[in-house]
Motif scaffolding. Structure first.
Motif, PDB file in Angstrom:
ATOM      1  N   SER A  63       0.833  -1.197   0.000  1.00 40.97           N
ATOM      2  CA  SER A  63       0.000   0.000   0.000  1.00 40.97           C
ATOM      3  C   SER A  63       0.871   1.251   0.000  1.00 40.97           C
ATOM      4  O   SER A  63       2.031   1.222   0.411  1.00 40.97           O
ATOM      5  CB  SER A  63      -0.948   0.023   1.212  1.00 40.97           C
ATOM      6  N   VAL A  64       0.281   2.360  -0.487  1.00 44.66           N
ATOM      7  CA  VAL A  64       0.948   3.664  -0.523  1.00 44.66           C
ATOM      8  C   VAL A  64      -0.009   4.699   0.056  1.00 44.66           C
ATOM      9  O   VAL A  64      -1.177   4.759  -0.349  1.00 44.66           O
ATOM     10  CB  VAL A  64       1.345   4.061  -1.962  1.00 44.66           C
ATOM     11  N   LEU A  65       0.467   5.499   0.993  1.00 41.10           N
ATOM     12  CA  LEU A  65      -0.366   6.520   1.622  1.00 41.10           C
ATOM     13  C   LEU A  65      -0.430   7.758   0.736  1.00 41.10           C
ATOM     14  O   LEU A  65       0.595   8.272   0.291  1.00 41.10           O
ATOM     15  CB  LEU A  65       0.209   6.891   2.987  1.00 41.10           C
ATOM     16  N   THR A  66      -1.654   8.224   0.457  1.00 37.17           N
ATOM     17  CA  THR A  66      -1.820   9.407  -0.394  1.00 37.17           C
ATOM     18  C   THR A  66      -3.049  10.195   0.044  1.00 37.17           C
ATOM     19  O   THR A  66      -3.654   9.905   1.086  1.00 37.17           O
ATOM     20  CB  THR A  66      -1.897   8.999  -1.881  1.00 37.17           C
ATOM     21  N   THR A  67      -3.422  11.189  -0.743  1.00 41.37           N
ATOM     22  CA  THR A  67      -4.520  12.092  -0.398  1.00 41.37           C
ATOM     23  C   THR A  67      -5.541  12.115  -1.523  1.00 41.37           C
ATOM     24  O   THR A  67      -5.178  12.183  -2.697  1.00 41.37           O
ATOM     25  CB  THR A  67      -3.988  13.517  -0.143  1.00 41.37           C
ATOM     26  N   CYS A  68      -6.808  12.076  -1.165  1.00 39.27           N
ATOM     27  CA  CYS A  68      -7.905  12.038  -2.134  1.00 39.27           C
ATOM     28  C   CYS A  68      -7.911  13.297  -3.006  1.00 39.27           C
ATOM     29  O   CYS A  68      -7.609  14.397  -2.544  1.00 39.27           O
ATOM     30  CB  CYS A  68      -9.233  11.913  -1.401  1.00 39.27           C
ATOM     31  N   ALA A  69      -8.298  13.108  -4.266  1.00 43.32           N
ATOM     32  CA  ALA A  69      -8.320  14.228  -5.223  1.00 43.32           C
ATOM     33  C   ALA A  69      -9.736  14.661  -5.567  1.00 43.32           C
ATOM     34  O   ALA A  69      -9.970  15.209  -6.646  1.00 43.32           O
ATOM     35  CB  ALA A  69      -7.579  13.838  -6.493  1.00 43.32           C
ATOM     36  N   TYR A  70     -10.676  14.463  -4.667  1.00 44.53           N
ATOM     37  CA  TYR A  70     -12.030  14.946  -4.909  1.00 44.53           C
ATOM     38  C   TYR A  70     -12.261  16.252  -4.142  1.00 44.53           C
ATOM     39  O   TYR A  70     -11.653  17.257  -4.448  1.00 44.53           O
ATOM     40  CB  TYR A  70     -13.049  13.864  -4.567  1.00 44.53           C
ATOM     41  N   CYS A  71     -13.089  16.280  -3.130  1.00 40.88           N
ATOM     42  CA  CYS A  71     -13.514  17.563  -2.538  1.00 40.88           C
ATOM     43  C   CYS A  71     -12.461  18.146  -1.608  1.00 40.88           C
ATOM     44  O   CYS A  71     -11.387  17.588  -1.401  1.00 40.88           O
ATOM     45  CB  CYS A  71     -14.838  17.379  -1.804  1.00 40.88           C
ATOM     46  N   GLY A  72     -12.796  19.273  -0.993  1.00 43.45           N
ATOM     47  CA  GLY A  72     -11.867  20.005  -0.146  1.00 43.45           C
ATOM     48  C   GLY A  72     -11.676  19.451   1.243  1.00 43.45           C
ATOM     49  O   GLY A  72     -10.974  20.067   2.051  1.00 43.45           O
ATOM     50  N   VAL A  73     -12.271  18.299   1.571  1.00 47.55           N
ATOM     51  CA  VAL A  73     -12.016  17.697   2.880  1.00 47.55           C
ATOM     52  C   VAL A  73     -10.587  17.175   2.951  1.00 47.55           C
ATOM     53  O   VAL A  73      -9.913  17.285   3.971  1.00 47.55           O
ATOM     54  CB  VAL A  73     -13.029  16.577   3.190  1.00 47.55           C
ATOM     55  N   GLY A  74     -10.084  16.599   1.854  1.00 48.12           N
ATOM     56  CA  GLY A  74      -8.692  16.153   1.821  1.00 48.12           C
ATOM     57  C   GLY A  74      -8.439  14.888   2.598  1.00 48.12           C
ATOM     58  O   GLY A  74      -7.485  14.808   3.396  1.00 48.12           O
ATOM     59  N   GLY A 123     -14.742  23.557  -2.464  1.00 46.77           N
ATOM     60  CA  GLY A 123     -15.388  22.565  -3.307  1.00 46.77           C
ATOM     61  C   GLY A 123     -14.465  21.519  -3.869  1.00 46.77           C
ATOM     62  O   GLY A 123     -14.793  20.337  -3.899  1.00 46.77           O
ATOM     63  N   GLN A 124     -13.274  21.912  -4.343  1.00 46.96           N
ATOM     64  CA  GLN A 124     -12.356  20.964  -4.959  1.00 46.96           C
ATOM     65  C   GLN A 124     -11.161  20.716  -4.054  1.00 46.96           C
ATOM     66  O   GLN A 124     -10.883  21.478  -3.131  1.00 46.96           O
ATOM     67  CB  GLN A 124     -11.904  21.469  -6.326  1.00 46.96           C
ATOM     68  N   ASN A 125     -10.418  19.667  -4.360  1.00 50.32           N
ATOM     69  CA  ASN A 125      -9.381  19.176  -3.468  1.00 50.32           C
ATOM     70  C   ASN A 125      -8.287  20.186  -3.169  1.00 50.32           C
ATOM     71  O   ASN A 125      -7.711  20.171  -2.092  1.00 50.32           O
ATOM     72  CB  ASN A 125      -8.754  17.907  -4.048  1.00 50.32           C
ATOM     73  N   ASN A 126      -7.984  21.094  -4.111  1.00 52.33           N
ATOM     74  CA  ASN A 126      -6.883  22.028  -3.866  1.00 52.33           C
ATOM     75  C   ASN A 126      -7.258  23.469  -4.202  1.00 52.33           C
ATOM     76  O   ASN A 126      -6.421  24.238  -4.663  1.00 52.33           O
ATOM     77  CB  ASN A 126      -5.634  21.609  -4.647  1.00 52.33           C
ATOM     78  N   VAL A 127      -8.503  23.834  -3.953  1.00 47.75           N
ATOM     79  CA  VAL A 127      -8.908  25.232  -4.135  1.00 47.75           C
ATOM     80  C   VAL A 127      -8.068  26.138  -3.234  1.00 47.75           C
ATOM     81  O   VAL A 127      -7.564  27.177  -3.669  1.00 47.75           O
ATOM     82  CB  VAL A 127     -10.408  25.427  -3.845  1.00 47.75           C
ATOM     83  N   GLN A 128      -7.922  25.743  -1.979  1.00 43.96           N
ATOM     84  CA  GLN A 128      -7.120  26.555  -1.061  1.00 43.96           C
ATOM     85  C   GLN A 128      -5.692  26.663  -1.559  1.00 43.96           C
ATOM     86  O   GLN A 128      -5.098  27.746  -1.604  1.00 43.96           O
ATOM     87  CB  GLN A 128      -7.141  25.943   0.339  1.00 43.96           C
ATOM     88  N   GLY A 129      -5.107  25.543  -1.960  1.00 41.58           N
ATOM     89  CA  GLY A 129      -3.720  25.539  -2.396  1.00 41.58           C
ATOM     90  C   GLY A 129      -3.482  26.345  -3.654  1.00 41.58           C
ATOM     91  O   GLY A 129      -2.457  27.045  -3.781  1.00 41.58           O
ATOM     92  N   SER A 130      -4.402  26.266  -4.606  1.00 40.89           N
ATOM     93  CA  SER A 130      -4.207  27.020  -5.852  1.00 40.89           C
ATOM     94  C   SER A 130      -4.191  28.518  -5.585  1.00 40.89           C
ATOM     95  O   SER A 130      -3.478  29.272  -6.266  1.00 40.89           O
ATOM     96  CB  SER A 130      -5.299  26.666  -6.871  1.00 40.89           C
ATOM     97  N   CYS A 131      -4.962  28.951  -4.583  1.00 41.88           N
ATOM     98  CA  CYS A 131      -4.931  30.374  -4.194  1.00 41.88           C
ATOM     99  C   CYS A 131      -3.636  30.703  -3.456  1.00 41.88           C
ATOM    100  O   CYS A 131      -3.007  31.739  -3.710  1.00 41.88           O
ATOM    101  CB  CYS A 131      -6.131  30.702  -3.316  1.00 41.88           C
ATOM    102  N   ASP A 132      -3.218  29.815  -2.544  1.00 44.76           N
ATOM    103  CA  ASP A 132      -1.991  30.047  -1.778  1.00 44.76           C
ATOM    104  C   ASP A 132      -0.780  30.208  -2.681  1.00 44.76           C
ATOM    105  O   ASP A 132       0.163  30.941  -2.365  1.00 44.76           O
ATOM    106  CB  ASP A 132      -1.719  28.860  -0.839  1.00 44.76           C
ATOM    107  N   MET A 133      -0.796  29.504  -3.813  1.00 42.54           N
ATOM    108  CA  MET A 133       0.383  29.436  -4.679  1.00 42.54           C
ATOM    109  C   MET A 133       0.534  30.620  -5.626  1.00 42.54           C
ATOM    110  O   MET A 133       1.390  30.609  -6.505  1.00 42.54           O
ATOM    111  CB  MET A 133       0.343  28.143  -5.485  1.00 42.54           C
ATOM    112  N   GLY A 134      -0.296  31.642  -5.499  1.00 42.47           N
ATOM    113  CA  GLY A 134      -0.137  32.838  -6.321  1.00 42.47           C
ATOM    114  C   GLY A 134      -0.825  32.754  -7.661  1.00 42.47           C
ATOM    115  O   GLY A 134      -0.365  33.352  -8.636  1.00 42.47           O
ATOM    116  N   SER A 135      -1.948  32.060  -7.726  1.00 45.94           N
ATOM    117  CA  SER A 135      -2.637  31.898  -9.006  1.00 45.94           C
ATOM    118  C   SER A 135      -3.520  33.074  -9.392  1.00 45.94           C
ATOM    119  O   SER A 135      -4.069  33.083 -10.491  1.00 45.94           O
ATOM    120  CB  SER A 135      -3.499  30.617  -8.967  1.00 45.94           C
TER     121      SER A 135
END
Length: 952
Positions: free
Chosen positions: A243-254, A578-590
């Motif tokens: 197994s490999v530990l990862t993060t879901c790519a659906y909603c913003g719960v993560g 709503g989406q998995n990385n809405v917060q991150g895309s804003c944090d990254m200077g988009s």
């Protein structure tokens, strides 16, 4: 070993939620140990290194004591109590291994096996079965009871669910599935039907799983200790080998998952118990809907074409990069450097979105970069930064466990953020009070063992009038937290706001005609929120996707400051992304006006920092937002767009305007895993990688940065960050990264809130909530504990301005939109999975009164017309709706939901007003003209794709 209690897991069998601080000393099999009073004997034994066999107990559920396998002897007590339900007491002496106990356990296991199929070699759980393990633990070697008598071995299987099979012949009635459905998921779809020997697990009223209220979260499957509930993927492929530990790519719960693998093939996704966002739970999407990653529609080779009516030509990565770079440079040479731009994806990783904005600024010399967060949560960033100083939610998800009053505004957590929705429902069952503010009746309003105190069913577009009325009531009745306001908020700003909000026009009575909320009901809700203890606000797109989205976010922050609901667990302002990385895309200077970390491009010192790091000269002028790009494209001044992982042709409002803009481009580069609607207008297609094929990080709605780990090679040969890297280098700008960890190191060097973030630190801690720096080396679960980022909290007057989109005789109804549990966003992923079984098409919900007026029945085709366009959907007559309001989802491209949404947008951020569209609905017999054109174009593009040939 499976079957033993794991003391490392946070759940404590038999220990109250508020753990006692009094310690007691006990002895277990000769081992002395001190544990908190109230701890179960089973947990105490596990902490002492003593493993007590079990079947019905598990560290994710409350103790039950039904299997009789975990029996122990306690000195001075008669009988053999169950260790999972027996609390320790001072001086207790426990024995877990005696001849009498061993005989009892062997007899119990013998009875289980006597009514259990003897097919271990072909059983899907072979090698991962707790019943099988316990047979070995107790030393059972033969069964004295024959199978000729009455048994359950011929009970039929329920294979109705596309993801798992229910085989009652293997059931041992431990009730773990029933308890998981209730305690963890909160649906209570399962029960034990019948009595004695006739007892059976039942879904609903003896229904098939697909016909019951089951939401296919998988909690029952995960809890089952046998093969009674088995995932179909395991039945087909067998048990995974790693197994490999990862993060879901659906909603913003993560949610955190263990991708269970056989070689490079995903067998199943198991929610990770130590995942701090999901705590071992999942939903139907994250748990089961991963098959899209290897779907036959995946594009696995770069493609180019001169014109969009020509067949695609398959090329090498190098040729694709050179073709795209040449087109971009041609456009800049002809129209100027600002004739190009890019859109980053909220589905891609932080590192990938960071590289796209870096490419635009450093390689192309413009700030024309934006993100799909523009069309969902950009008002959150603006509103919270203006009032609190930071563009993000204030709490972690664990905070809900401390909330006394929860107000949910314009959000539908059980459908759009289901794992958080389950945690919220659990807190409500424990006694927290609930206020729901929504035009529609959502499932959260009433559940087993709780119901909402207030449903404020406001009219779409009147959010600001509502929030002002709440604040007016609190101020006029003296319910504000004066100590908090005095110590934590700017006095001048507060006085200005106070004078504004005291105006009688903001009273609940004056606002009733606007919002439709009875004044008495609103006043009762305001009193509850202000005086009911820890008050938390959770909101969604029903707040932000309005012409006054930013105003409403500021109004929410005003309300929380007014009542002192900041700086501790259980309170705060919490946007549900709503989406998995809405917060991150804003944090990254988009955003076109901000560099990473929300710092304005006009700030010379900040810009010089990036110029030195990137070795490039950066523009100090804000670039174009997405709507501005469309306007400039149709005007002829914007000619090239690089679109990373975002289907703007389906997701953005006023589809026909978007299509006209895309059609006017001389170079459209689409990077995605499927040939989506936007790609039909593309000149270059760069195949992307799913979350299973890449390394990186996502940042969820609670600011939690989590690792995404590659579990299989990219089907097209490159991870998404490598695609952007290749394009940048073809443009003459070097990006010499060897791994995404190096990109994160650069982000940490340049972004104050990420200073302490690294892959090594993430691996050590599991996840980190920013800000993470010298002051907060392990992250920040709760923001604004001692003071606001902005210093003193800033109250802002929030004047209600009615939307320009209003009903009239021609368009007498208001359309609002939302999501459904089984589908995700534009459906590109979930439509390519068995989730289609639940929601194969978008439908229009309307109130029985509106349906009767128009002669519409369930299932009729109805035309929905607005000032922007027309589409046709199937009707569903529903009392969820209030008269005058209709509702649909937007998961299927043929539905054309955004054909009818307009260009109206938030005054501050241009976030589209998806939630308020004036429409007319009438019965029809054929699809709309737009849908006819869509089907024709779709067929044409399929043919052009089928004609794709490799380059000579």
């Amino acid at each position: 070993m499976i079957g033993y209690y794991d003391p490392k897991q946070e759940r404590d069998l038999g220990t109250p939620a508020s753990r006692a601080t009094l310690m007691v000393s006990v002895e277990i099999d000769g081992q002395p140990i001190s544990v908190p009073e109230g701890t179960s004997v089973m947990r105490a034994a596990a902490l002492a290194g003593v493993n007590i066999p079990k079947l019905c107990a598990t560290d994710s559920l409350d103790a039950f004591g039904s299997c009789r396998v975990c029996l122990v002897e306690i000195e001075g007590r008669r009988g053999y109590p169950a260790s999972c339900t027996t609390p320790v007491s001072e001086g207790m002496v426990v024995r877990s291994e005696t001849p009498a106990l061993n005989k009892l356990r062997k007899n119990v296991m013998e009875l289980y096996i006597s009514d259990h199929p003897l097919d271990c070699l072909t059983c899907p759980s072979n090698g991962n079965c707790e019943l099988q393990d316990m047979v070995g633990v107790v030393g059972l070697r033969e069964v004295r009871y024959g199978l000729s008598g009455k048994n359950h071995l011929d009970l039929p299987k329920d294979q109705s669910n596309p993801y798992f099979t229910f085989d009652p012949s293997k059931c041992i009635l431990c009730s773990r599935c029933v308890r998981a459905c209730g305690e963890v998921q909160g649906t209570f779809a399962l029960s034990i039907d019948g009595r004695g020997f006739d007892s059976q697990i039942s879904a609903g009223a003896k229904q098939a799983f697909m016909d019951s209220e089951c939401v296919s979260c998988g909690a029952c499957v995960q809890a089952c200790p046998t093969a009674t509930l088995s995932e179909n993927s395991i039945i087909e492929l067998g048990q995974p080998d790693h197994s490999v530990l990862t993060t879901c790519a659906y909603c913003g719960v993560g949610c955190s998952f263990k991708a269970e693998m056989k070689g490079n093939q995903v067998v199943n996704m198991t929610p990770y118990k130590d995942g701090k966002a999901n705590r071992g739970h999942a939903c139907v999407k994250g748990r089961f809907a991963f098959g899209y990653a290897t779907h036959q529609d995946r594009i696995r080779q770069p493609m180019i074409r001169e014109q969009i009516d020509q067949p695609w030509r398959q090329v090498s990565w190098e040729e694709a990069f050179q073709f795209a770079a040449g087109r971009i440079r041609q456009v800049q040479a002809k129209y100027g450097k600002d004739a190009v731009g890019a859109i980053t994806s909220s589905r891609c990783t932080n590192e990938e979105t960071y590289l796209v904005q870096k490419l635009v600024r450093a390689a192309l010399g413009t700030n024309n970069v934006d993100t799909c967060a523009r069309v969902c949560h950009s008002p959150t960033g603006y509103g919270l930064k203006m009032t609190l100083g930071e563009s993000a939610g204030t709490q972690d998800f664990d905070s809900i466990e401390h909330s006394d009053v929860v107000m949910v505004i314009g959000a539908n957590p059980t459908d759009a953020h289901p794992v958080f929705g389950s945690r919220l429902k659990k807190r409500l069952r424990q006694g927290a009070r609930l206020i729901v503010v929504d035009p529609r009746q959502i499932d959260l309003l009433k559940g087993p063992h709780y119901r909402a105190d207030h449903h404020l069913q406001l009219r779409p577009g009147t959010n600001v009038a509502f929030i002002n009325a709440m604040a007016h009531c609190i101020v006029s009745e003296g319910l504000e937290n004066r100590d908090f306001i005095h110590s934590r908020c700017d006095s001048e700003a507060y006085q200005q706001w106070y004078d504004f909000i005291r105006d009688p026009r903001h009273s609940p009575e004056a606002s009733e005609a606007i919002t439709g909320i009875p004044a008495a009901e609103l006043r009762a809700a305001a009193r509850l929120y202000a005086s009911g203890g820890n008050g938390a606000i959770y909101y969604g797109l029903g707040v932000t996707e309005h012409s006054q989205g930013s105003t409403m976010v500021m109004g929410i922050a005003n309300l929380a400051m007014l009542t002192g609901n900041f700086g501790r667990p259980g309170v705060g302002v919490n946007p549900l992304r709503g989406q998995n990385n809405v917060q991150g895309s804003c944090d990254m200077g988009s955003f076109p006006h901000e560099l990473p970390g929300y710092r304005h491009v006009s700030d010379t010192s900040v810009r010089q920092l990036f110029e030195q790091a990137w070795q490039a000269s950066l523009s100090d002028q804000p670039g174009l937002r997405i709507p501005n790009m469309f306007e400039a494209a149709t005007a002829g001044s914007f000619k090239a767009l690089y679109c990373q992982g975002e289907d703007i042709a389906q997701s953005d409002p006023n589809t026909q305007h978007v299509e006209a803009a895309l059609g006017a481009l001389e170079c459209l580069i689409v990077q995605d895993i499927f040939l989506n609607e936007t790609a039909k207008f593309a000149h270059v297609f760069l195949p992307g990688a799913s979350f299973l094929e890449k390394n990186g990080t996502f940042t969820n709605a609670e600011r939690r940065i989590s690792r995404v780990r590659k579990v299989m090679p990219p089907l097209a040969g490159k991870e998404d960050w490598q695609v952007t890297q290749g394009l940048a280098e073809a443009l003459g700008y070097a990006m010499p990264y060897q791994h995404p960890s190096e990109i994160m190191d650069e982000i940490a060097r340049l972004t104050p809130t990420f200073t302490g973030v690294s892959y090594a630190r993430l691996d050590e801690l599991g996840s980190i909530q920013w800000p993470c720096n010298g002051e907060h080396p392990e992250g920040t679960p709760v923001m604004h504990e001692e003071g606001f980022v902005i210093g003193k909290g800033q109250f802002v007057p929030t004047e209600f301005v009615a939307s320009d989109e209003r009903v009239n005789g021609r368009y007498p109804l208001l359309l609002t939109t939302g999501r459904i549990l089984s589908q995700y966003n534009v459906g590109a992923q979930t439509r390519r999975t068995a989730n289609q079984a639940w929601h194969a098409e978008d439908i229009l919900e309307l109130h029985p009164h509106d349906a009767e007026e128009r002669g519409i029945n369930d299932g009729d085709w109805v035309g929905i017309s607005s000032r922007a366009g027309q589409t046709v959907l199937r009707a569903k007559v529903s009392t969820r709706m209030q008269p005058g309001v209709v509702y649909t989802t937007f998961h299927h491209p043929l539905s054309g939901a955004n054909v009818i949404t307009t260009d109206n947008s938030d005054w501050a951020t241009n976030c589209p007003e998806y939630k308020v569209t004036a429409v007319q609905v009438e019965k029809v017999t054929e699809v709309s003209k737009w849908q006819e054109r869509f089907q024709q174009r779709d067929q044409q593009q399929r043919e052009l794709l089928a004609q794709a040939q490799p380059s000579a």
